[in-house]
Motif scaffolding. Sequence first.
Motif, PDB file in Angstrom:
ATOM      1  N   MET A 117       7.095  12.031  -5.903  1.00 21.50           N
ATOM      2  CA  MET A 117       7.547  12.148  -3.929  1.00 21.50           C
ATOM      3  C   MET A 117       6.118  13.548  -4.317  1.00 21.50           C
ATOM      4  O   MET A 117       6.861  14.528  -4.685  1.00 21.50           O
ATOM      5  N   SER A 118       5.105  13.431  -3.410  1.00 23.66           N
ATOM      6  CA  SER A 118       4.359  14.400  -2.786  1.00 23.66           C
ATOM      7  C   SER A 118       4.674  15.244  -1.972  1.00 23.66           C
ATOM      8  O   SER A 118       4.544  16.009  -1.982  1.00 23.66           O
ATOM      9  N   ARG A 119       6.072  14.785  -1.121  1.00 23.51           N
ATOM     10  CA  ARG A 119       6.738  15.587  -0.526  1.00 23.51           C
ATOM     11  C   ARG A 119       8.410  15.139  -0.686  1.00 23.51           C
ATOM     12  O   ARG A 119       8.840  14.008  -0.118  1.00 23.51           O
ATOM     13  N   SER A 147      -1.568   2.059  -4.738  1.00 24.64           N
ATOM     14  CA  SER A 147      -1.924   3.404  -4.206  1.00 24.64           C
ATOM     15  C   SER A 147      -2.921   4.408  -4.408  1.00 24.64           C
ATOM     16  O   SER A 147      -3.692   3.922  -4.614  1.00 24.64           O
ATOM     17  N   LYS A 148      -3.735   5.479  -3.387  1.00 27.72           N
ATOM     18  CA  LYS A 148      -4.348   6.024  -3.720  1.00 27.72           C
ATOM     19  C   LYS A 148      -4.177   6.989  -4.852  1.00 27.72           C
ATOM     20  O   LYS A 148      -3.385   7.150  -5.800  1.00 27.72           O
ATOM     21  N   GLY A 149      -5.035   6.816  -5.726  1.00 28.38           N
ATOM     22  CA  GLY A 149      -5.088   7.555  -6.952  1.00 28.38           C
ATOM     23  C   GLY A 149      -4.254   6.667  -8.157  1.00 28.38           C
ATOM     24  O   GLY A 149      -3.601   5.434  -7.752  1.00 28.38           O
ATOM     25  N   LEU A 184       3.644  -0.092   9.285  1.00 28.25           N
ATOM     26  CA  LEU A 184       4.038   0.737   9.266  1.00 28.25           C
ATOM     27  C   LEU A 184       4.292   2.000  10.052  1.00 28.25           C
ATOM     28  O   LEU A 184       2.997   2.275  10.826  1.00 28.25           O
ATOM     29  N   SER A 185       5.186   2.470  11.637  1.00 21.85           N
ATOM     30  CA  SER A 185       5.080   3.229  12.830  1.00 21.85           C
ATOM     31  C   SER A 185       6.385   3.718  12.767  1.00 21.85           C
ATOM     32  O   SER A 185       6.765   3.734  11.991  1.00 21.85           O
ATOM     33  N   THR A 186       6.464   4.336  13.806  1.00 21.19           N
ATOM     34  CA  THR A 186       7.195   5.423  14.014  1.00 21.19           C
ATOM     35  C   THR A 186       7.778   5.922  15.384  1.00 21.19           C
ATOM     36  O   THR A 186       6.888   5.534  16.239  1.00 21.19           O
ATOM     37  N   ASP A 187       9.385   6.625  15.351  1.00 21.99           N
ATOM     38  CA  ASP A 187       9.520   6.928  16.787  1.00 21.99           C
ATOM     39  C   ASP A 187       8.714   8.081  17.242  1.00 21.99           C
ATOM     40  O   ASP A 187       8.779   8.403  18.890  1.00 21.99           O
ATOM     41  N   THR A 242       0.811  -1.079   0.076  1.00 23.41           N
ATOM     42  CA  THR A 242       0.066  -0.085   0.012  1.00 23.41           C
ATOM     43  C   THR A 242       0.986   1.074  -0.157  1.00 23.41           C
ATOM     44  O   THR A 242       2.326   0.886   0.558  1.00 23.41           O
ATOM     45  N   GLY A 243       0.416   2.090  -0.834  1.00 25.49           N
ATOM     46  CA  GLY A 243       1.015   3.531  -0.936  1.00 25.49           C
ATOM     47  C   GLY A 243       2.431   3.369  -1.868  1.00 25.49           C
ATOM     48  O   GLY A 243       3.015   4.056  -1.330  1.00 25.49           O
ATOM     49  N   SER A 244       2.194   2.568  -2.702  1.00 18.68           N
ATOM     50  CA  SER A 244       3.207   2.909  -3.746  1.00 18.68           C
ATOM     51  C   SER A 244       3.834   3.604  -4.601  1.00 18.68           C
ATOM     52  O   SER A 244       5.338   3.983  -5.111  1.00 18.68           O
ATOM     53  N   ASN A 245       3.099   4.923  -4.243  1.00 15.07           N
ATOM     54  CA  ASN A 245       3.636   5.983  -4.565  1.00 15.07           C
ATOM     55  C   ASN A 245       4.494   7.082  -3.740  1.00 15.07           C
ATOM     56  O   ASN A 245       5.662   7.631  -4.155  1.00 15.07           O
ATOM     57  N   GLY A 246       4.230   6.392  -2.743  1.00 12.39           N
ATOM     58  CA  GLY A 246       5.909   7.014  -1.237  1.00 12.39           C
ATOM     59  C   GLY A 246       6.620   6.426  -1.359  1.00 12.39           C
ATOM     60  O   GLY A 246       7.224   6.177  -2.282  1.00 12.39           O
ATOM     61  N   LEU A 247       7.784   7.473  -0.907  1.00  8.25           N
ATOM     62  CA  LEU A 247       9.543   6.322  -0.319  1.00  8.25           C
ATOM     63  C   LEU A 247       9.714   5.337  -0.564  1.00  8.25           C
ATOM     64  O   LEU A 247       9.759   4.672  -1.099  1.00  8.25           O
ATOM     65  N   LEU A 248       8.980   4.620   0.689  1.00  6.94           N
ATOM     66  CA  LEU A 248       9.310   3.061   1.097  1.00  6.94           C
ATOM     67  C   LEU A 248       8.589   2.465  -0.002  1.00  6.94           C
ATOM     68  O   LEU A 248       8.685   1.391  -0.677  1.00  6.94           O
ATOM     69  N   PRO A 287      -5.337   1.086  -8.098  1.00 15.56           N
ATOM     70  CA  PRO A 287      -5.630   2.265  -7.372  1.00 15.56           C
ATOM     71  C   PRO A 287      -6.604   1.086  -6.252  1.00 15.56           C
ATOM     72  O   PRO A 287      -6.993   0.640  -6.022  1.00 15.56           O
ATOM     73  N   MET A 288      -5.948   2.013  -4.531  1.00 16.75           N
ATOM     74  CA  MET A 288      -6.726   1.135  -3.831  1.00 16.75           C
ATOM     75  C   MET A 288      -6.690   2.283  -2.516  1.00 16.75           C
ATOM     76  O   MET A 288      -5.315   2.391  -1.950  1.00 16.75           O
ATOM     77  N   ASP A 289      -7.737   2.711  -2.029  1.00 15.14           N
ATOM     78  CA  ASP A 289      -7.358   3.617  -1.077  1.00 15.14           C
ATOM     79  C   ASP A 289      -7.604   2.643   0.197  1.00 15.14           C
ATOM     80  O   ASP A 289      -8.742   2.508   0.537  1.00 15.14           O
ATOM     81  N   ILE A 290      -6.779   3.191   1.159  1.00 14.12           N
ATOM     82  CA  ILE A 290      -6.939   2.370   2.163  1.00 14.12           C
ATOM     83  C   ILE A 290      -7.843   2.296   3.585  1.00 14.12           C
ATOM     84  O   ILE A 290      -8.248   1.898   4.367  1.00 14.12           O
ATOM     85  N   ALA A 291      -8.588   3.637   2.728  1.00 14.29           N
ATOM     86  CA  ALA A 291      -9.617   4.053   3.870  1.00 14.29           C
ATOM     87  C   ALA A 291     -11.481   3.583   3.330  1.00 14.29           C
ATOM     88  O   ALA A 291     -12.526   3.432   3.988  1.00 14.29           O
ATOM     89  N   ILE A 292     -11.112   3.065   2.336  1.00 15.68           N
ATOM     90  CA  ILE A 292     -12.127   2.270   1.875  1.00 15.68           C
ATOM     91  C   ILE A 292     -12.160   0.743   1.708  1.00 15.68           C
ATOM     92  O   ILE A 292     -11.391  -0.044   1.315  1.00 15.68           O
ATOM     93  N   ARG A 329       8.457   0.539  12.860  1.00 21.56           N
ATOM     94  CA  ARG A 329       8.527   1.748  13.707  1.00 21.56           C
ATOM     95  C   ARG A 329      10.066   1.821  13.114  1.00 21.56           C
ATOM     96  O   ARG A 329      11.093   1.607  12.982  1.00 21.56           O
ATOM     97  N   THR A 330      10.240   2.849  12.325  1.00 20.80           N
ATOM     98  CA  THR A 330      11.136   3.807  12.041  1.00 20.80           C
ATOM     99  C   THR A 330      11.053   5.086  12.220  1.00 20.80           C
ATOM    100  O   THR A 330      10.426   5.869  12.529  1.00 20.80           O
ATOM    101  N   ILE A 331      12.590   6.267  11.359  1.00 17.48           N
ATOM    102  CA  ILE A 331      13.050   7.551  12.168  1.00 17.48           C
ATOM    103  C   ILE A 331      12.760   7.975  10.241  1.00 17.48           C
ATOM    104  O   ILE A 331      13.704   6.750  10.001  1.00 17.48           O
ATOM    105  N   ILE A 332      12.986   9.695  10.255  1.00 21.64           N
ATOM    106  CA  ILE A 332      13.598  10.223   9.246  1.00 21.64           C
ATOM    107  C   ILE A 332      14.201   9.391   8.198  1.00 21.64           C
ATOM    108  O   ILE A 332      14.952   8.744   8.131  1.00 21.64           O
ATOM    109  N   VAL A 333      13.549   8.882   7.292  1.00 22.90           N
ATOM    110  CA  VAL A 333      13.334   7.932   6.245  1.00 22.90           C
ATOM    111  C   VAL A 333      14.143   8.601   5.388  1.00 22.90           C
ATOM    112  O   VAL A 333      12.970  10.010   4.199  1.00 22.90           O
TER     113      VAL A 333
END
Length: 300
Positions: free
Chosen positions: A171-173, A31-33, A112-115, A6-12, A47-52, A160-164
């Motif tokens: 990328m959107s960011r 990913s979404k869209g 995936l989670s975060t510090d 999921t989120g395959s358009n993102g960095l990870l 395309p798959m929106d994980i909210a649906i 859990r990970t830290i600034i990737v």
Amino acid sequence: MRILITGSNGLLGQKITDLCMQKSISFLATSKGDNRYSKISDAEYRPMDIAIREEIESVVAEFKPTVIINTAAITNVDYCEDHKELCDLINVEAVRNLLHVAEKNNIHLIHLSTDFVFDGEKGPYKETDERNPLSYYGLSKVKSEDLLLNSAYKNWAIVRTIIVFGIAENMSRSNIVLWAKSALEEGQPMTIVDDQFRAPTFAEDLAWACVRIGELNARGIYHISGPDTFSIIELVQKVADYWGLDKSTLKTVSSSSLNQAAKRPPKTGFILDKARMDLGYDPGTFEESLDKLSSQLKKN
Ligand SMILES: NC(=O)c1ccc[n+]([C@@H]2O[C@H](COP(=O)([O-])OP(=O)(O)OC[C@H]3O[C@@H](n4cnc5c(N)ncnc54)[C@H](OP(=O)(O)O)[C@@H]3O)[C@@H](O)[C@H]2O)c1
């Protein structure tokens, strides 16, 4: 193993896709869209929106994954502080959807989670340390972790990970290393905090750990980051030194002077013993990762 990303358009998401291709692992990128990663063919993307939930159910019924790696999230910490409902929808309720579908189909869910689940008062952290988030983003990830931790279904892992950091397409960011490099190259004045400490994580190393967790059907919580923890100003100075860039534009400030919407933990960083022992995780030093990044940039 058949991995649904999921989120395959993102960095990870892009890095896990790359690794699946390199290792000839059967995967479906979602990913979404529309797909924004040129290496993925139409057949390899939905395309798959994980909210649906219905969208997840239909993709899972078609692809029949044995593993889902959930990289999708709202990852902008200040945006989450100002958009709490949307943050809850994607970072918490969507994980409830994924868990529900994973349980129904006995799929290994890697989330995936975060510090930022920690308050940063006594980093570096191990997996069993107490969580105390300072931001809404951190709280949303705690809530998502709790869905898994409190479930009777145990076929899951939390990473859990830290600034990737790393390079990806469209990328959107951006991320701190690429942002710092380009701002330093342009000689832009930069104000950087010296009172926050992090262990930057090379996206390729994180992708490797996620896929390894899938291969081993590893369960429970894993801390995955780079091996070295330093302040954000040191991180940016290291980027400058690596590419021989002028550091005179850097101004050091304290976090309190930045007026950011979300509070950040002062010192995180992870103890990596469990990942090293269970997975054979062996991340490169920050400089070794910059070497790899630099050769990727030269190829682009
Ligand atoms: N990056 C970091 O520094 C960091 C640090 C700690 C933890 N993490 C966690 O690691 C994971 C991966 O991070 P990342 O850097 O790869 O994030 P990213 O680059 O922001 O990628 C996340 C992806 O999720 C997609 N997405 C958003 N909402 C979605 C939805 N409803 N359905 C499907 N896809 C959706 C986004 O789409 P758009 O591109 O279209 O917006 C984006 O492509 C996240 O869970 C993040 O919280 C990241």
